[in-house]
Design an enzyme around this catalytic site. Sequence first.
Site, PDB file in Angstrom:
ATOM      1  N   GLY A 292       0.797  -1.215   0.000  1.00  0.00           N
ATOM      2  CA  GLY A 292       0.000   0.000   0.000  1.00  0.00           C
ATOM      3  C   GLY A 292       0.831   1.266   0.000  1.00  0.00           C
ATOM      4  N   ASN A 293       2.074   1.183   0.530  1.00  0.00           N
ATOM      5  CA  ASN A 293       2.934   2.357   0.556  1.00  0.00           C
ATOM      6  C   ASN A 293       3.306   2.831  -0.842  1.00  0.00           C
ATOM      7  OD1 ASN A 293       4.586  -0.206   0.635  1.00  0.00           O
ATOM      8  ND2 ASN A 293       6.218   1.241   0.244  1.00  0.00           N
TER       9      ASN A 293
ATOM     10  N   LYS B  99      -7.343  -7.558  10.045  1.00  0.00           N
ATOM     11  CA  LYS B  99      -6.832  -6.859   8.866  1.00  0.00           C
ATOM     12  C   LYS B  99      -7.132  -5.364   8.945  1.00  0.00           C
ATOM     13  CE  LYS B  99      -5.139  -6.618   4.649  1.00  0.00           C
ATOM     14  NZ  LYS B  99      -3.706  -6.820   4.415  1.00  0.00           N
TER      15      LYS B  99
ATOM     16  N   LYS C  57      -3.159  -9.458   0.751  1.00  0.00           N
ATOM     17  CA  LYS C  57      -2.702  -9.482  -0.641  1.00  0.00           C
ATOM     18  C   LYS C  57      -1.426 -10.292  -0.825  1.00  0.00           C
ATOM     19  CE  LYS C  57       0.786  -6.159  -0.820  1.00  0.00           C
ATOM     20  NZ  LYS C  57       1.046  -6.182   0.596  1.00  0.00           N
TER      21      LYS C  57
ATOM     22  N   LYS D  86       4.068 -11.474   5.320  1.00  0.00           N
ATOM     23  CA  LYS D  86       4.967 -11.519   4.165  1.00  0.00           C
ATOM     24  C   LYS D  86       5.880 -12.745   4.252  1.00  0.00           C
ATOM     25  CE  LYS D  86       4.901  -6.495   4.230  1.00  0.00           C
ATOM     26  NZ  LYS D  86       3.584  -6.471   3.638  1.00  0.00           N
TER      27      LYS D  86
END
Length: 313
Positions: free
Chosen positions: A12-13, A123, A206, A264
Site C-alpha cells: 500500500g505504501n 486486517k 494481498k 509476508k
Amino acid sequence: MNKKRIVIALGGNAMLKRGEVLSAENQQHNIDKATVLIKQLDQDYDVIIVHGNGPQVGLLALQNSAYNEVPAYPLDNLVAQTQGMLGYMLMHSLTEQGMSDVSCLLTRVEVSASDPAFAAPTKYIGPVYSPQDRTKLEKQHGWKMKPDGQYIRRVVASPKPVQVIEADTIVSLLDQGKTVVCCGGGGVPVVQQDVGYRGVEAVIDKDAVAAMLAEQIGADYLMILTDADAVYQDWGTPNQKALKDVTVSQMRPFAAPDGAMGPKAEAVIQFVERTGQIAFIGALQDVEQILVGEKGTCVRPACTVAPEDVLVS
C-alpha cells in the site's frame, strides 16, 4: 523467447504514504513513481501485479456509512470497486511508461465460510485515527479498532485464500503477452455455494493471495515489495542485521502472526515450499537489485551461500 513469470505484490505504501491525504492526485503520483521501477522488468519478465487496498477500501466504507439514505455496501463490493479504481490508475501509468499490453482483471478469491478469521478481525483498513477517538468510532460505526503504531485503525476479518478463481484467465492473458494487474486488494472474497459463489464481509491479505496466485499460474518468482529494504534479524536493536540469502527454515521465525513482517514471511515460505522456486522481500526502489541479489532478502528451498555470508550489514 519465453520470459520467466514474476508475481509482484505491491504494498500500500506504493500508492499512499502513511499520513498522506487519500486523494486521487496523491495516489496517482505515487503509482507513477512505482510504475517507473516496474517498467524495468518488462523486457525480461512476464509481470503480474497484485496490489493492496487497505486505505482505499476503508475510505470507501467510511464514505458509505456517511450517506444514511442508502444501506451501506458490503465489503466484497467495496473491494471490487477498489480493484477497478486502482487497476485503472496502474494501467494508465504503466501505459504511459510504454507498456502498451496491460490488462486489469476483476478477480475473485475463494475463502472458507468456516475460517476462524471471521470471528477474530485482524486486517487493517482505512485511515489512521488518534487513540482517543477509539470509543467514539467503535460506537458510531460499530467498528472493531486496534492499535497500529502510534495510531488506531479499523480491523476486519482476513480469511486465508483457498484459490484464485480467475487463475486460468490470468494465464491466458499472459500467454497473449499481457502485463496483468489482478487480485487487487487480495481479490474479492467469495465462498462457494451449491451453485456459484457469494461475496462475504472480509479483506484478504494481498501477500497471501500473491503467493497462491504465483503457485497456481506456475510463476518462477514471487516478489513482495514493502517499506523495508530487507528482512532484519534483531530488528530495532544495535545488533540488527539484514537477511540476504536464506532458506525457508531460516525465514520461519519471522512468520509470527503478530509481527509486521509475519504475513509476508508466511507468504514467501508457502510459495517456496510448495513450488521449489525463489521468493524475494524488499523495497520498491530496489526492484532490479533485488533480483540479482544485491538488495533485499532472497528465500530459497536450499541455501546456496556459505552460512557466514547469509547475514550482511
